[in-house]
Design a protein around this motif. Structure first.
Motif, PDB file in Angstrom:
ATOM      1  N   ASP A 118     -36.745  13.713 -28.552  1.00 15.02           N
ATOM      2  CA  ASP A 118     -35.470  12.642 -29.082  1.00 15.02           C
ATOM      3  C   ASP A 118     -34.335  13.237 -29.395  1.00 15.02           C
ATOM      4  OD1 ASP A 118     -37.556  10.357 -29.083  1.00 15.02           O
ATOM      5  OD2 ASP A 118     -37.815  10.493 -31.479  1.00 15.02           O
ATOM      6  N   GLU A 119     -34.190  14.566 -29.825  1.00 15.27           N
ATOM      7  CA  GLU A 119     -33.184  15.395 -30.210  1.00 15.27           C
ATOM      8  C   GLU A 119     -32.701  15.986 -28.739  1.00 15.27           C
ATOM      9  OE1 GLU A 119     -31.995  19.351 -32.615  1.00 15.27           O
ATOM     10  OE2 GLU A 119     -33.219  18.064 -33.529  1.00 15.27           O
ATOM     11  N   GLN A 120     -33.753  16.248 -27.688  1.00 15.48           N
ATOM     12  CA  GLN A 120     -33.051  16.878 -26.556  1.00 15.48           C
ATOM     13  C   GLN A 120     -32.433  15.771 -25.842  1.00 15.48           C
ATOM     14  OE1 GLN A 120     -36.286  17.471 -23.734  1.00 15.48           O
ATOM     15  NE2 GLN A 120     -34.944  19.130 -22.739  1.00 15.48           N
ATOM     16  N   PHE A 121     -32.628  14.586 -26.080  1.00 18.84           N
ATOM     17  CA  PHE A 121     -31.865  13.142 -25.349  1.00 18.84           C
ATOM     18  C   PHE A 121     -30.990  12.596 -26.494  1.00 18.84           C
ATOM     19  CE2 PHE A 121     -35.483  13.796 -22.574  1.00 18.84           C
ATOM     20  CZ  PHE A 121     -35.050  13.404 -21.452  1.00 18.84           C
ATOM     21  N   ARG A 122     -30.756  13.475 -27.509  1.00 14.89           N
ATOM     22  CA  ARG A 122     -29.497  13.403 -28.414  1.00 14.89           C
ATOM     23  C   ARG A 122     -29.906  11.761 -28.734  1.00 14.89           C
ATOM     24  NH1 ARG A 122     -24.465  16.162 -25.433  1.00 14.89           N
ATOM     25  NH2 ARG A 122     -25.425  18.084 -25.143  1.00 14.89           N
ATOM     26  N   PHE A 123     -30.971  11.265 -29.119  1.00 13.70           N
ATOM     27  CA  PHE A 123     -31.293  10.103 -29.967  1.00 13.70           C
ATOM     28  C   PHE A 123     -30.582   8.790 -28.988  1.00 13.70           C
ATOM     29  CE2 PHE A 123     -31.624  13.490 -33.054  1.00 13.70           C
ATOM     30  CZ  PHE A 123     -32.864  13.182 -33.262  1.00 13.70           C
ATOM     31  N   ALA A 124     -30.435   8.913 -27.862  1.00 13.53           N
ATOM     32  CA  ALA A 124     -29.737   7.921 -26.997  1.00 13.53           C
ATOM     33  C   ALA A 124     -30.501   6.461 -26.878  1.00 13.53           C
ATOM     34  CB  ALA A 124     -29.711   8.458 -25.456  1.00 13.53           C
ATOM     35  N   PRO A 125     -29.760   5.460 -27.023  1.00  8.64           N
ATOM     36  CA  PRO A 125     -30.514   4.331 -26.619  1.00  8.64           C
ATOM     37  C   PRO A 125     -31.083   3.869 -25.401  1.00  8.64           C
ATOM     38  CG  PRO A 125     -28.046   4.023 -26.486  1.00  8.64           C
ATOM     39  CD  PRO A 125     -28.087   5.405 -26.806  1.00  8.64           C
ATOM     40  N   LYS A 126     -32.121   3.298 -25.440  1.00  8.06           N
ATOM     41  CA  LYS A 126     -32.844   2.868 -23.941  1.00  8.06           C
ATOM     42  C   LYS A 126     -31.744   2.301 -23.174  1.00  8.06           C
ATOM     43  CE  LYS A 126     -36.826   0.317 -22.873  1.00  8.06           C
ATOM     44  NZ  LYS A 126     -37.577   1.617 -22.357  1.00  8.06           N
ATOM     45  N   ALA A 127     -31.968   2.743 -21.926  1.00  5.62           N
ATOM     46  CA  ALA A 127     -31.151   2.119 -20.916  1.00  5.62           C
ATOM     47  C   ALA A 127     -31.313   0.750 -20.530  1.00  5.62           C
ATOM     48  CB  ALA A 127     -31.218   3.044 -19.517  1.00  5.62           C
ATOM     49  N   PRO A 128     -30.428  -0.263 -20.190  1.00  9.19           N
ATOM     50  CA  PRO A 128     -29.171   0.358 -19.702  1.00  9.19           C
ATOM     51  C   PRO A 128     -28.098   0.137 -20.926  1.00  9.19           C
ATOM     52  CG  PRO A 128     -29.353  -1.967 -19.240  1.00  9.19           C
ATOM     53  CD  PRO A 128     -30.650  -1.717 -19.749  1.00  9.19           C
ATOM     54  N   ALA A 129     -27.767   1.541 -21.242  1.00  5.38           N
ATOM     55  CA  ALA A 129     -26.471   1.506 -22.235  1.00  5.38           C
ATOM     56  C   ALA A 129     -25.335   2.557 -21.490  1.00  5.38           C
ATOM     57  CB  ALA A 129     -27.250   2.266 -23.291  1.00  5.38           C
ATOM     58  N   LYS A 130     -24.298   2.320 -22.074  1.00  4.94           N
ATOM     59  CA  LYS A 130     -22.850   2.968 -21.741  1.00  4.94           C
ATOM     60  C   LYS A 130     -22.773   4.157 -22.603  1.00  4.94           C
ATOM     61  CE  LYS A 130     -18.208   2.248 -20.063  1.00  4.94           C
ATOM     62  NZ  LYS A 130     -17.280   1.363 -19.853  1.00  4.94           N
ATOM     63  N   VAL A 131     -22.875   5.348 -22.109  1.00  2.34           N
ATOM     64  CA  VAL A 131     -22.945   6.689 -22.886  1.00  2.34           C
ATOM     65  C   VAL A 131     -21.999   7.653 -22.670  1.00  2.34           C
ATOM     66  CG1 VAL A 131     -24.294   8.753 -23.393  1.00  2.34           C
ATOM     67  CG2 VAL A 131     -25.535   6.464 -23.118  1.00  2.34           C
ATOM     68  N   LEU A 132     -21.191   8.131 -23.381  1.00  7.15           N
ATOM     69  CA  LEU A 132     -20.132   9.149 -23.229  1.00  7.15           C
ATOM     70  C   LEU A 132     -20.441  10.339 -24.022  1.00  7.15           C
ATOM     71  CD1 LEU A 132     -17.044  10.059 -22.366  1.00  7.15           C
ATOM     72  CD2 LEU A 132     -16.434   9.119 -24.800  1.00  7.15           C
ATOM     73  N   ASP A 133     -20.337  11.549 -22.979  1.00 11.80           N
ATOM     74  CA  ASP A 133     -20.647  13.044 -23.867  1.00 11.80           C
ATOM     75  C   ASP A 133     -19.204  13.469 -23.758  1.00 11.80           C
ATOM     76  OD1 ASP A 133     -21.436  15.336 -24.646  1.00 11.80           O
ATOM     77  OD2 ASP A 133     -22.273  15.948 -22.814  1.00 11.80           O
ATOM     78  N   TYR A 134     -18.452  13.751 -24.802  1.00 12.40           N
ATOM     79  CA  TYR A 134     -17.235  14.232 -25.186  1.00 12.40           C
ATOM     80  C   TYR A 134     -17.490  15.722 -25.228  1.00 12.40           C
ATOM     81  CZ  TYR A 134     -12.390  14.334 -27.045  1.00 12.40           C
ATOM     82  OH  TYR A 134     -11.123  14.389 -27.067  1.00 12.40           O
ATOM     83  N   GLY A 135     -16.955  16.367 -24.183  1.00 11.15           N
ATOM     84  CA  GLY A 135     -17.109  17.850 -24.155  1.00 11.15           C
ATOM     85  C   GLY A 135     -18.065  18.105 -23.309  1.00 11.15           C
ATOM     86  N   CYS A 136     -18.376  17.734 -22.109  1.00  7.38           N
ATOM     87  CA  CYS A 136     -19.673  17.587 -21.543  1.00  7.38           C
ATOM     88  C   CYS A 136     -19.958  18.796 -20.830  1.00  7.38           C
ATOM     89  CB  CYS A 136     -19.631  16.496 -20.537  1.00  7.38           C
ATOM     90  SG  CYS A 136     -18.471  16.661 -19.246  1.00  7.38           S
ATOM     91  N   GLY A 137     -18.853  19.829 -20.669  1.00  7.16           N
ATOM     92  CA  GLY A 137     -19.057  21.193 -20.093  1.00  7.16           C
ATOM     93  C   GLY A 137     -19.643  20.773 -18.602  1.00  7.16           C
ATOM     94  N   SER A 138     -20.593  21.563 -18.257  1.00  7.33           N
ATOM     95  CA  SER A 138     -20.926  21.541 -16.758  1.00  7.33           C
ATOM     96  C   SER A 138     -21.915  20.070 -16.607  1.00  7.33           C
ATOM     97  CB  SER A 138     -21.821  22.911 -16.341  1.00  7.33           C
ATOM     98  OG  SER A 138     -22.915  22.983 -17.055  1.00  7.33           O
ATOM     99  N   GLY A 139     -22.062  19.446 -17.561  1.00  5.62           N
ATOM    100  CA  GLY A 139     -22.701  18.087 -17.549  1.00  5.62           C
ATOM    101  C   GLY A 139     -24.302  18.290 -17.670  1.00  5.62           C
ATOM    102  N   GLU A 140     -24.882  18.974 -18.363  1.00  6.75           N
ATOM    103  CA  GLU A 140     -26.236  19.395 -18.231  1.00  6.75           C
ATOM    104  C   GLU A 140     -26.959  17.977 -19.291  1.00  6.75           C
ATOM    105  OE1 GLU A 140     -29.268  22.158 -21.106  1.00  6.75           O
ATOM    106  OE2 GLU A 140     -27.845  23.059 -19.750  1.00  6.75           O
ATOM    107  N   TYR A 141     -26.282  17.563 -20.162  1.00  9.07           N
ATOM    108  CA  TYR A 141     -26.981  16.448 -20.880  1.00  9.07           C
ATOM    109  C   TYR A 141     -26.654  15.231 -20.008  1.00  9.07           C
ATOM    110  CZ  TYR A 141     -27.303  12.604 -24.227  1.00  9.07           C
ATOM    111  OH  TYR A 141     -27.778  11.251 -24.788  1.00  9.07           O
ATOM    112  N   LEU A 142     -25.656  14.904 -19.491  1.00  8.58           N
ATOM    113  CA  LEU A 142     -25.446  13.633 -18.577  1.00  8.58           C
ATOM    114  C   LEU A 142     -26.620  13.865 -17.511  1.00  8.58           C
ATOM    115  CD1 LEU A 142     -21.619  13.734 -18.388  1.00  8.58           C
ATOM    116  CD2 LEU A 142     -23.246  12.196 -19.660  1.00  8.58           C
ATOM    117  N   LEU A 143     -26.864  14.803 -16.908  1.00  9.20           N
ATOM    118  CA  LEU A 143     -27.883  14.928 -15.824  1.00  9.20           C
ATOM    119  C   LEU A 143     -29.337  14.757 -16.304  1.00  9.20           C
ATOM    120  CD1 LEU A 143     -26.401  18.109 -13.535  1.00  9.20           C
ATOM    121  CD2 LEU A 143     -26.506  15.700 -13.135  1.00  9.20           C
TER     122      LEU A 143
END
Length: 276
Positions: free
Chosen positions: A72-97
């Motif tokens: 759960d922490e690795q996925f940052r407790f995201a809600p179940k899809a479909p959901a609109k998610v913003l990673d602020y300070g996303c770097g190279s995008g590891e979390y978004l990927l």
């Protein structure tokens, strides 16, 4: 304060930062039966396309007391899809990927101009923080993540208020930041890995972070202790310390109190915007 780097001086401090490394989706995939169970739980917990088998496995794991906190922490407790998610300070995008295969609508925002546009090949838009105004987005995100970003900004409270405005009522903010009250800071002092001068401007204690979140308008704050942080932060801090000090530091590490919400190396919290 008067020597704090800004503009081009600050960007030089990030010229070889870890966010420029080749992006990944979070490490090697686990194989075998345990890996299949893990993937089924991830689909059940986060994915839009989870099937009946995934739901049954996810339910069975929870009923059996399987520890899913790390996933759960690795996925940052995201809600179940479909959901609109913003990673602020996303770097190279590891979390978004990491979220990309699960069916969320993904957005990024990044300070470093070298990284803006880095996810265009996946159709993920990354906004340049330098061009963002408070009204750039309305109250439209279900979940915003801020992982090791708050300590890098000159006005943390202003950023928290901005993010609150971009969340839907009832939306959640995941935030992780080095803890100004960490046991590691007391042990290692200037060699503690969490200090990271000149990139880190301020490190809140748990009490200060909670106060800032409430001042910004957030409620329902829940803290999660990152069970892996102490080990690697202390290892890097020990390596950075003078060799002559390492014996005494190792003794201090062995005598350190157990990790608690107040002295954890990182403050990892989930806060909710009041509303529906």
């Amino acid at each position: 304060m008067r020597n704090r780097p800004y503009g081009a001086r600050l960007l030089r401090a990030y010229s070889r930062y870890y966010t420029h490394a080749e992006r990944s989706t979070g490490g090697a995939e686990r194989s075998g039966f345990a890996g299949k169970l893990r993937k089924a739980y991830i689909r059940d917990r986060f994915a839009r396309s989870a099937g009946l088998a995934d739901a049954l496995i996810g339910t069975a794991l929870r009923l059996a007391g399987y520890n899913t906190a790390g996933i759960d922490e690795q996925f940052r407790f995201a809600p179940k899809a479909p959901a609109k998610v913003l990673d602020y300070g996303c770097g190279s995008g590891e979390y978004l990927l990491r979220l990309y295969p699960l069916g969320h609508e993904l957005h990024g925002a990044e300070y470093d101009p070298q990284l803006v546009g880095s996810l265009a090949d996946r159709g993920i838009r990354v906004a340049d923080v330098a061009n963002l105004q408070d009204d750039h987005w309305g109250a439209e995100f279900d979940h915003i993540t801020l992982a090791h970003v708050l300590e890098h900004v000159p006005d943390p409270l202003a950023l928290l208020r901005r993010l609150l405005g971009w969340l839907k009522p009832g939306g959640t903010l995941y935030l992780e930041v080095p803890n100004g009250g960490a046991s590691g800071l007391a042990i290692f002092g200037r060699y503690w890995r969490g200090l990271e001068a000149p990139r880190h401007f301020a490190l809140p204690t748990r009490r200060a972070l909670y106060a800032a979140l409430r001042d910004a308008g957030f409620g329902a704050i829940t803290q999660h202790i990152n069970a892996n942080a102490r080990r690697w932060v202390w290892a890097e801090s020990l390596e950075a310390s003078p060799a002559a000090n390492r014996g005494a530091l190792s003794s201090a590490m062995a005598a350190a109190p157990a990790e608690t919400a107040d002295n954890a190396e990182f403050l990892t919290v989930l806060a909710r915007k009041p509303g529906a």
